[in-house]
Design a protein around this motif. Sequence first.
Motif, PDB file in Angstrom:
ATOM      1  N   VAL A 195       0.863  -1.180   0.000  1.00 48.80           N
ATOM      2  CA  VAL A 195       0.000   0.000   0.000  1.00 48.80           C
ATOM      3  C   VAL A 195       0.901   1.232   0.000  1.00 48.80           C
ATOM      4  O   VAL A 195       0.851   2.048  -0.908  1.00 48.80           O
ATOM      5  N   SER A 196       1.739   1.368   1.026  1.00 48.42           N
ATOM      6  CA  SER A 196       2.683   2.475   1.128  1.00 48.42           C
ATOM      7  C   SER A 196       3.508   2.312   2.392  1.00 48.42           C
ATOM      8  O   SER A 196       3.251   1.435   3.207  1.00 48.42           O
ATOM      9  N   ASP A 197       4.493   3.198   2.557  1.00 48.23           N
ATOM     10  CA  ASP A 197       5.285   3.284   3.776  1.00 48.23           C
ATOM     11  C   ASP A 197       4.752   4.439   4.614  1.00 48.23           C
ATOM     12  O   ASP A 197       4.313   5.462   4.067  1.00 48.23           O
ATOM     13  N   PHE A 198       4.826   4.288   5.932  1.00 46.16           N
ATOM     14  CA  PHE A 198       4.331   5.308   6.842  1.00 46.16           C
ATOM     15  C   PHE A 198       5.289   5.451   8.009  1.00 46.16           C
ATOM     16  O   PHE A 198       6.045   4.539   8.322  1.00 46.16           O
ATOM     17  N   TYR A 199       5.224   6.599   8.681  1.00 51.95           N
ATOM     18  CA  TYR A 199       6.051   6.832   9.862  1.00 51.95           C
ATOM     19  C   TYR A 199       5.443   6.144  11.080  1.00 51.95           C
ATOM     20  O   TYR A 199       4.232   5.955  11.170  1.00 51.95           O
TER      21      TYR A 199
END
Length: 80
Positions: A16-20
């Motif tokens: 999906v994506s990278d997140f902090y």
Amino acid sequence: MTSNELQETENGLVTVSDFYAHQHESIESGIKQAQIPHQIKFHPFNPDKLWKQGAFRVYAAPEHLEIARDLCMSIEIASK
């Protein structure tokens, strides 16, 4: 791809994506409430990519990918 990088697919799920890290609880909660099949993996430490330290990647089932991206992005925007 090196052993320190996360895969684009994981157990049939798509990135999906990278997140902090500070977004982990709200994103995981949102995905669970939406009942989207998913997996979350934290990035391994990599001194060349310090922004990824504490970051995580979300994977979702391909048929739920668009909904998962929209949900995660809305949570990300709201948490800024």
